[in-house]
Design an enzyme around this catalytic site. Structure first.
Site, PDB file in Angstrom:
ATOM      1  N   PRO A  10      20.856  25.610 -22.319  1.00 29.98           N
ATOM      2  CA  PRO A  10      19.950  24.470 -22.277  1.00 29.98           C
ATOM      3  C   PRO A  10      20.645  23.105 -22.216  1.00 29.98           C
ATOM      4  O   PRO A  10      21.690  22.909 -22.831  1.00 29.98           O
ATOM      5  CB  PRO A  10      19.151  24.593 -23.579  1.00 29.98           C
ATOM      6  N   ASN A  11      20.037  22.244 -21.442  1.00 25.37           N
ATOM      7  CA  ASN A  11      20.442  20.835 -21.274  1.00 25.37           C
ATOM      8  C   ASN A  11      21.711  20.644 -20.453  1.00 25.37           C
ATOM      9  O   ASN A  11      22.099  19.509 -20.170  1.00 25.37           O
ATOM     10  CB  ASN A  11      20.591  20.136 -22.646  1.00 25.37           C
ATOM     11  N   ARG A  18      24.050  13.171 -19.435  1.00 20.08           N
ATOM     12  CA  ARG A  18      23.835  13.488 -20.850  1.00 20.08           C
ATOM     13  C   ARG A  18      25.064  13.135 -21.693  1.00 20.08           C
ATOM     14  O   ARG A  18      26.149  13.663 -21.439  1.00 20.08           O
ATOM     15  CB  ARG A  18      23.576  14.988 -20.943  1.00 20.08           C
ATOM     16  N   TYR A  23      30.504  14.557 -23.162  1.00 16.32           N
ATOM     17  CA  TYR A  23      30.661  15.576 -22.116  1.00 16.32           C
ATOM     18  C   TYR A  23      31.271  15.047 -20.823  1.00 16.32           C
ATOM     19  O   TYR A  23      31.507  15.808 -19.900  1.00 16.32           O
ATOM     20  CB  TYR A  23      29.302  16.225 -21.813  1.00 16.32           C
ATOM     21  N   ASN A  75      28.194  29.598 -21.453  1.00 15.42           N
ATOM     22  CA  ASN A  75      28.103  28.453 -22.345  1.00 15.42           C
ATOM     23  C   ASN A  75      26.673  28.455 -22.889  1.00 15.42           C
ATOM     24  O   ASN A  75      25.759  27.986 -22.220  1.00 15.42           O
ATOM     25  CB  ASN A  75      28.403  27.143 -21.617  1.00 15.42           C
ATOM     26  N   ALA A  78      23.243  24.769 -27.070  1.00 15.91           N
ATOM     27  CA  ALA A  78      22.706  24.703 -28.440  1.00 15.91           C
ATOM     28  C   ALA A  78      22.383  26.085 -29.008  1.00 15.91           C
ATOM     29  O   ALA A  78      22.434  26.284 -30.235  1.00 15.91           O
ATOM     30  CB  ALA A  78      21.461  23.822 -28.456  1.00 15.91           C
ATOM     31  N   HIS A  81      24.513  28.078 -31.680  1.00 18.18           N
ATOM     32  CA  HIS A  81      24.441  27.867 -33.122  1.00 18.18           C
ATOM     33  C   HIS A  81      23.174  28.449 -33.752  1.00 18.18           C
ATOM     34  O   HIS A  81      22.960  28.297 -34.945  1.00 18.18           O
ATOM     35  CB  HIS A  81      24.529  26.360 -33.415  1.00 18.18           C
ATOM     36  N   GLU A  99      33.078  33.133 -24.129  1.00 14.60           N
ATOM     37  CA  GLU A  99      32.259  31.987 -24.567  1.00 14.60           C
ATOM     38  C   GLU A  99      32.985  30.702 -24.200  1.00 14.60           C
ATOM     39  O   GLU A  99      34.165  30.553 -24.534  1.00 14.60           O
ATOM     40  CB  GLU A  99      32.067  32.087 -26.089  1.00 14.60           C
ATOM     41  N   HIS A 101      32.842  26.285 -24.056  1.00 18.59           N
ATOM     42  CA  HIS A 101      32.211  25.007 -24.400  1.00 18.59           C
ATOM     43  C   HIS A 101      33.039  23.883 -23.801  1.00 18.59           C
ATOM     44  O   HIS A 101      34.278  23.931 -23.835  1.00 18.59           O
ATOM     45  CB  HIS A 101      32.142  24.814 -25.916  1.00 18.59           C
ATOM     46  N   LEU A 102      32.356  22.880 -23.311  1.00 21.32           N
ATOM     47  CA  LEU A 102      33.047  21.705 -22.783  1.00 21.32           C
ATOM     48  C   LEU A 102      33.761  20.964 -23.907  1.00 21.32           C
ATOM     49  O   LEU A 102      34.913  20.555 -23.773  1.00 21.32           O
ATOM     50  CB  LEU A 102      32.024  20.764 -22.124  1.00 21.32           C
ATOM     51  N   SER A 103      33.046  20.791 -25.017  1.00 24.00           N
ATOM     52  CA  SER A 103      33.599  20.016 -26.141  1.00 24.00           C
ATOM     53  C   SER A 103      34.251  20.940 -27.157  1.00 24.00           C
ATOM     54  O   SER A 103      34.009  22.152 -27.155  1.00 24.00           O
ATOM     55  CB  SER A 103      32.464  19.216 -26.806  1.00 24.00           C
ATOM     56  N   ARG A 108      33.270  18.484 -34.112  1.00 19.94           N
ATOM     57  CA  ARG A 108      31.990  17.773 -34.105  1.00 19.94           C
ATOM     58  C   ARG A 108      31.195  18.046 -35.389  1.00 19.94           C
ATOM     59  O   ARG A 108      31.769  18.440 -36.394  1.00 19.94           O
ATOM     60  CB  ARG A 108      31.234  18.159 -32.830  1.00 19.94           C
ATOM     61  N   ARG A 112      27.665  22.643 -35.700  1.00 15.32           N
ATOM     62  CA  ARG A 112      28.244  23.236 -34.482  1.00 15.32           C
ATOM     63  C   ARG A 112      29.437  24.142 -34.796  1.00 15.32           C
ATOM     64  O   ARG A 112      29.991  24.784 -33.909  1.00 15.32           O
ATOM     65  CB  ARG A 112      28.704  22.139 -33.519  1.00 15.32           C
TER      66      ARG A 112
END
Ligand code: DQA
Length: 148
Positions: A10-11, A18, A23, A75, A78, A81, A99, A101-103, A108, A112
């Site tokens: 999502p997103n 965003r 990101y 990825n 959200a 989590h 898995e 993730h960009l970040s 963070r 997360r």
């Protein structure tokens, strides 16, 4: 031919607009373009999905793992989590998952730091922006290579 399924949660369709401080300015279209080129260079098959819906991610994992995919790059965004359903879809199917993730999720907010997905993934790559996907894709390819 090794077939790699890529799922963006999502997103992630909003990448570029965003939270660019987190990101970056990279768009999902440019990530997908790079992944398609990488697949071609490695003579691998690739299918890419983005959805904002948890159940749809479960359906795609079930369907593609059964009929086409040799490995999954995901990825979960959200849902990383929160989602027991996505975790159980990954553990239900026979293909390995990477898995991404960009970040760096551990740098963070505390919520997360917990991933429901990591315990059922073959491994994870996070914190390298767009490169996380590139490395994740190569990891998925090498998992399939070492399996065969
Ligand atoms: C993300 C990290 C998640 O915590 C967040 O909810 C996202 C993106 C990442 O790629 O860094 O949507 O998965």
């Amino acid at each position: 031919m090794r077939n790699i399924l890529v799922i963006h949660g999502p997103n992630l369709n909003l990448l570029g607009k965003r939270e660019p401080d987190v990101y970056g300015r990279v768009t999902l279209a440019s990530i997908n373009k790079e992944l398609r080129e990488l697949a071609k260079k490695n003579k691998a098959g690739i299918k890419i999905f983005q959805t904002n819906t948890e159940g749809e991610i479960v359906n795609i994992i079930q369907q593609e793992a059964e009929s086409w995919a040799d490995a999954l790059v995901i990825n979960p965004a959200a849902y990383t989590h929160t989602s027991v359903a996505i975790r159980e879809a990954i553990s239900a199917v026979k293909i390995p998952a990477v898995e991404v993730h960009l970040s760096n999720i551990f740098k963070r907010e505390e919520f997360r730091h917990k991933s429901f997905i990591s315990p059922v993934a073959a491994g994870g790559i996070f914190g390298f922006g767009k490169e996380s996907y590139v490395l994740g894709f190569l990891a998925a390819l090498s998992l399939v290579k070492s399996k065969r």
